[in-house]
Write an enzyme that holds these catalytic residues in place. Structure first.
Site, PDB file in Angstrom:
ATOM      1  N   HIS A 119       4.131   1.281   2.295  1.00  0.00           N
ATOM      2  CA  HIS A 119       5.114   0.464   1.821  1.00  0.00           C
ATOM      3  C   HIS A 119       5.968   1.723   0.573  1.00  0.00           C
ATOM      4  CE1 HIS A 119       2.779  -3.165   2.859  1.00  0.00           C
ATOM      5  NE2 HIS A 119       3.945  -3.168   3.676  1.00  0.00           N
TER       6      HIS A 119
ATOM      7  N   HIS B 168       0.842  -1.072   0.162  1.00  0.00           N
ATOM      8  CA  HIS B 168       0.113  -0.067  -0.001  1.00  0.00           C
ATOM      9  C   HIS B 168       0.903   1.342   0.007  1.00  0.00           C
ATOM     10  CE1 HIS B 168       1.249  -0.001   4.118  1.00  0.00           C
ATOM     11  NE2 HIS B 168       0.434  -1.121   4.349  1.00  0.00           N
ATOM     12  N   GLN B 169       0.160   2.425   0.001  1.00  0.00           N
ATOM     13  CA  GLN B 169       1.002   3.586   0.036  1.00  0.00           C
ATOM     14  C   GLN B 169       2.010   3.553   1.077  1.00  0.00           C
ATOM     15  OE1 GLN B 169       1.349   6.030  -2.105  1.00  0.00           O
ATOM     16  NE2 GLN B 169       0.113   4.740  -3.579  1.00  0.00           N
TER      17      GLN B 169
ATOM     18  N   SER C 252      -1.599  -3.681   5.796  1.00  0.00           N
ATOM     19  CA  SER C 252      -2.139  -4.742   5.173  1.00  0.00           C
ATOM     20  C   SER C 252      -3.302  -5.679   5.736  1.00  0.00           C
ATOM     21  CB  SER C 252      -1.134  -5.872   4.696  1.00  0.00           C
ATOM     22  OG  SER C 252       0.099  -5.442   4.207  1.00  0.00           O
TER      23      SER C 252
HETATM   24  P1  AMP Z   1       4.895  -5.261   6.462  1.00  0.00           P
HETATM   25  O1  AMP Z   1       4.706  -5.460   5.026  1.00  0.00           O
HETATM   26  O2  AMP Z   1       3.624  -5.094   7.127  1.00  0.00           O
HETATM   27  O3  AMP Z   1       5.822  -6.252   7.028  1.00  0.00           O
HETATM   28  O4  AMP Z   1       5.775  -3.945   6.258  1.00  0.00           O
HETATM   29  C1  AMP Z   1       6.766  -3.700   5.888  1.00  0.00           C
HETATM   30  C2  AMP Z   1       7.473  -2.260   6.081  1.00  0.00           C
HETATM   31  O5  AMP Z   1       6.439  -1.229   5.892  1.00  0.00           O
HETATM   32  C3  AMP Z   1       7.761  -1.942   7.453  1.00  0.00           C
HETATM   33  O6  AMP Z   1       8.910  -1.455   7.654  1.00  0.00           O
HETATM   34  C4  AMP Z   1       6.712  -1.645   8.239  1.00  0.00           C
HETATM   35  O7  AMP Z   1       6.753  -0.826   9.381  1.00  0.00           O
HETATM   36  C5  AMP Z   1       6.103  -0.492   7.109  1.00  0.00           C
HETATM   37  N1  AMP Z   1       4.803   0.018   7.086  1.00  0.00           N
HETATM   38  C6  AMP Z   1       3.766  -0.647   7.016  1.00  0.00           C
HETATM   39  N2  AMP Z   1       2.646   0.143   7.140  1.00  0.00           N
HETATM   40  C7  AMP Z   1       3.141   1.553   7.140  1.00  0.00           C
HETATM   41  C8  AMP Z   1       2.273   2.663   7.053  1.00  0.00           C
HETATM   42  N3  AMP Z   1       1.126   2.716   7.313  1.00  0.00           N
HETATM   43  N4  AMP Z   1       3.324   3.593   7.132  1.00  0.00           N
HETATM   44  C9  AMP Z   1       4.628   3.560   6.924  1.00  0.00           C
HETATM   45  N5  AMP Z   1       5.347   2.436   7.012  1.00  0.00           N
HETATM   46  C10 AMP Z   1       4.426   1.239   7.117  1.00  0.00           C
END
Ligand code: AMP
Length: 287
Positions: A37, A34-35, A188
């Site tokens: 990431h 999403h945005q 997610s």
């Molecule tokens: P994930 O795919 O949930 O493991 O997240 C991958 C990376 O994206 C991690 O460093 C998360 O902290 C970051 N991330 C997930 N959601 C957000 C968000 N809403 N804003 C900023 N970074 C995010």
């Protein structure tokens, strides 16, 4: 954008970059992008010549009753988004290659203290899984810089501590949380929310803002204050896991000297566990 799954192929490409002395940034993810990431990728592009993103739903960081199987996997649209934004390399390894000797036998990395509190207390073994996969991915990608979201505030502190403790030769950047227009932190896991839950979800962050406003207005009875807000959240239909005010660096309960604080929250809405945080500065009160 190159898309690869094999560790050996990644190493080969990495060797070719070695010669050109380019700055390499890495953004590890579990996909379903999403945005939030994409904003990590945007930051990475500003600071590096080459951006590598990984997509790997890491079984080691999920508890036995958690959503590993249900976790959304959307590789095609993810690849498209990364291609559009100008990522150089997408690495999407297979679990059988990452944990070649099996999860039971896997050598692990664990950051003591930080890994056991708050989210770590609710999700035993979670941060061991996170630190281990991030360490392994760092060894494979060998980035100069790596980017993580402040959305997962405790995770960011665990990674920073690991990098310091193991003398890893890279720089970690935290990127502010990206939110939906109504304030809900992008995640997610927001896809799991039913219609009514989705409407209620932004109230978590609104309540957190109200709580911090009360502190700015002079309240200092943190534990009473967080209890009050947990009750309010319960009355609204949330099932709060924790609502804690901590020091931003150590994540320990703040002492009188600490003034850079963070409000950390985890709360269930139905079956979905939402997490969020809000950092703030404590201004000394006039007598
Ligand atoms: P994930 O795919 O949930 O493991 O997240 C991958 C990376 O994206 C991690 O460093 C998360 O902290 C970051 N991330 C997930 N959601 C957000 C968000 N809403 N804003 C900023 N970074 C995010």
């Amino acid at each position: 954008m190159q898309i690869i799954s094999e560790i050996s192929e990644l190493r080969e490409i990495r060797r070719s970059w070695q010669k050109s002395a380019k700055v390499i940034a890495f953004v590890p993810t579990m996909g379903n992008l999403h945005q939030g990431h994409l904003n990590l990728v945007r930051e990475a592009k500003l600071k590096a010549d080459i951006v590598v993103v990984s997509i790997f739903v890491n079984p080691m960081q999920f508890g036995p009753d958690e959503d590993l199987d249900a976790y959304p996997r959307t590789l095609e649209s993810d690849s498209h988004m990364l291609q559009e934004i100008g990522v150089d390399l997408l690495f999407r390894p297979k679990a059988s290659d990452i944990y070649a000797r099996g999860l039971e036998q896997q050598t692990f990395v664990e950051v003591p203290g930080l890994s056991y509190m708050i989210c770590g207390a609710s999700r035993p073994g979670h941060f061991r899984g996170v630190a281990t996969i991030v360490c392994k991915l760092f060894n494979m990608v060998q980035p100069n810089l790596a980017f993580f979201g402040e959305k997962d505030f405790q995770q960011l502190q665990v990674i920073k501590a690991m990098v310091t403790d193991l003398s890893m030769n890279l720089q970690i950047y935290g990127v502010p949380t990206t939110r939906e227009a109504d304030g809900l932190a992008m995640s997610s896991r927001n896809h799991y929310l039913k219609e009514q839950e989705r409407k209620l979800a932004p109230t978590l962050y609104k309540k957190m803002q109200q709580l911090v406003a009360e502190i700015h207005n002079g309240r200092r009875d943190f534990s009473k204050l967080t209890q009050e807000y947990k009750l309010q959240l319960s009355e609204l239909g949330f099932h709060p896991d924790y609502l804690e005010i901590r020091d931003t660096g150590t994540l320990l309960p703040p002492s009188h000297e600490d003034n850079r604080l963070v409000l950390l929250a985890a709360s269930f809405l139905g079956k979905t566990r939402l997490i969020d945080n809000l950092a703030f500065e404590l201004v000394a009160q006039k007598n």
